[in-house]
Design a protein around this motif. Structure first.
Motif, mmCIF file in Angstrom:
data_model
loop_
_atom_site.group_PDB
_atom_site.id
_atom_site.type_symbol
_atom_site.label_atom_id
_atom_site.label_comp_id
_atom_site.label_asym_id
_atom_site.label_seq_id
_atom_site.Cartn_x
_atom_site.Cartn_y
_atom_site.Cartn_z
ATOM 1 N N ALA A 1 -37.236 18.685 57.108
ATOM 2 C CA ALA A 1 -36.484 17.904 57.770
ATOM 3 C C ALA A 1 -35.528 18.556 57.223
ATOM 4 N N ALA A 2 -34.301 18.522 58.394
ATOM 5 C CA ALA A 2 -32.612 18.268 58.322
ATOM 6 C C ALA A 2 -32.510 17.213 57.426
ATOM 7 N N MET A 3 -33.187 16.615 57.974
ATOM 8 C CA MET A 3 -32.228 15.154 57.011
ATOM 9 C C MET A 3 -33.081 14.081 56.647
ATOM 10 N N TYR A 4 -33.242 13.411 55.707
ATOM 11 C CA TYR A 4 -34.321 12.996 55.154
ATOM 12 C C TYR A 4 -33.434 11.411 54.435
ATOM 13 N N ALA A 5 -33.798 10.110 54.217
ATOM 14 C CA ALA A 5 -33.387 9.587 52.868
ATOM 15 C C ALA A 5 -34.201 8.747 52.421
ATOM 16 N N TYR A 6 -33.707 8.125 51.074
ATOM 17 C CA TYR A 6 -34.526 7.750 50.496
ATOM 18 C C TYR A 6 -33.653 6.686 49.727
ATOM 19 N N ARG A 7 -33.515 5.457 48.495
ATOM 20 C CA ARG A 7 -33.398 4.287 48.327
ATOM 21 C C ARG A 7 -33.195 5.147 46.415
ATOM 22 N N GLU A 8 -32.419 4.942 46.344
ATOM 23 C CA GLU A 8 -31.654 5.593 44.469
ATOM 24 C C GLU A 8 -31.580 4.056 44.524
ATOM 25 N N ASP B 1 -28.766 1.409 46.133
ATOM 26 C CA ASP B 1 -28.090 2.508 47.100
ATOM 27 C C ASP B 1 -28.610 3.704 48.012
ATOM 28 N N ILE B 2 -28.484 3.804 49.682
ATOM 29 C CA ILE B 2 -29.307 5.097 49.837
ATOM 30 C C ILE B 2 -28.122 5.567 49.856
ATOM 31 N N VAL B 3 -29.463 7.053 49.852
ATOM 32 C CA VAL B 3 -28.947 8.579 49.881
ATOM 33 C C VAL B 3 -29.246 9.142 51.086
ATOM 34 N N VAL B 4 -28.785 9.886 51.717
ATOM 35 C CA VAL B 4 -28.647 10.723 52.868
ATOM 36 C C VAL B 4 -28.152 12.295 52.832
ATOM 37 N N CYS B 5 -30.190 12.804 52.423
ATOM 38 C CA CYS B 5 -29.765 14.503 52.074
ATOM 39 C C CYS B 5 -29.704 14.497 53.750
ATOM 40 N N ILE B 6 -28.325 15.925 53.282
ATOM 41 C CA ILE B 6 -28.212 17.002 54.629
ATOM 42 C C ILE B 6 -29.404 18.007 54.087
ATOM 43 N N SER C 1 -24.613 23.222 57.363
ATOM 44 C CA SER C 1 -24.374 22.210 55.951
ATOM 45 C C SER C 1 -24.891 21.836 54.982
ATOM 46 N N HIS C 2 -24.832 21.628 54.043
ATOM 47 C CA HIS C 2 -25.578 21.310 53.446
ATOM 48 C C HIS C 2 -24.273 20.184 52.594
ATOM 49 N N GLY C 3 -25.373 18.826 52.369
ATOM 50 C CA GLY C 3 -24.630 17.653 51.511
ATOM 51 C C GLY C 3 -25.741 16.601 51.188
ATOM 52 N N ALA C 4 -24.663 15.027 51.050
ATOM 53 C CA ALA C 4 -25.588 13.676 51.245
ATOM 54 C C ALA C 4 -24.315 13.268 51.630
#
Length: 124
Positions: free
Chosen positions: A23-30, A33-38, A81-84
């Protein structure tokens, strides 16, 4: 057909096979906070707002990391791109949606995860 020709034929056909991609984008809880990784955005995306469990948050509610660009209250995610995005103090939600000019990218929020584009904030 000898074995060398067969191996050459297979090597020539390999680029045409469609391998499943991560997956190009995924999300998780930390924590809170919620982190959306790209990990390789499918196209350039201008984030209009973020839907977290029915709450519409402005782009300014997220901190950008990596190649994610903040420009005067807007967030631009360049193609490939790569980021969050880190949404601090996000309300409880099972899904988060990134609403962009190209449509809605809805992501299921995992209970835990890892994104290499965000420095770990706890203990590591």
């Amino acid at each position: 057909m000898d074995i060398a020709a067969l191996i050459q034929l297979i090597a020539d056909l390999l680029p045409f096979l469609h391998w499943p991609k991560a997956a190009a984008m995924y999300a998780y809880r930390e924590g809170g906070d919620i982190v959306v990784c790209i990990d390789g955005a499918p196209r350039e995306l201008n984030l209009m707002y973020i839907d977290v469990g029915g709450y519409h948050l402005p782009p300014s509610a997220a901190a950008g990391h990596g190649e994610v660009v903040h420009t005067g209250g807007e967030i631009v995610i360049p193609k490939r791109s790569h980021g969050a995005l880190v949404i601090k103090g996000a309300p409880p939600a099972e899904r988060v949606a990134l609403v962009t000019q190209h449509g809605v990218y809805e992501l299921k929020v995992a209970k835990e995860g890892y994104c290499p584009y965000v420095e770990r904030r706890r203990g590591v």
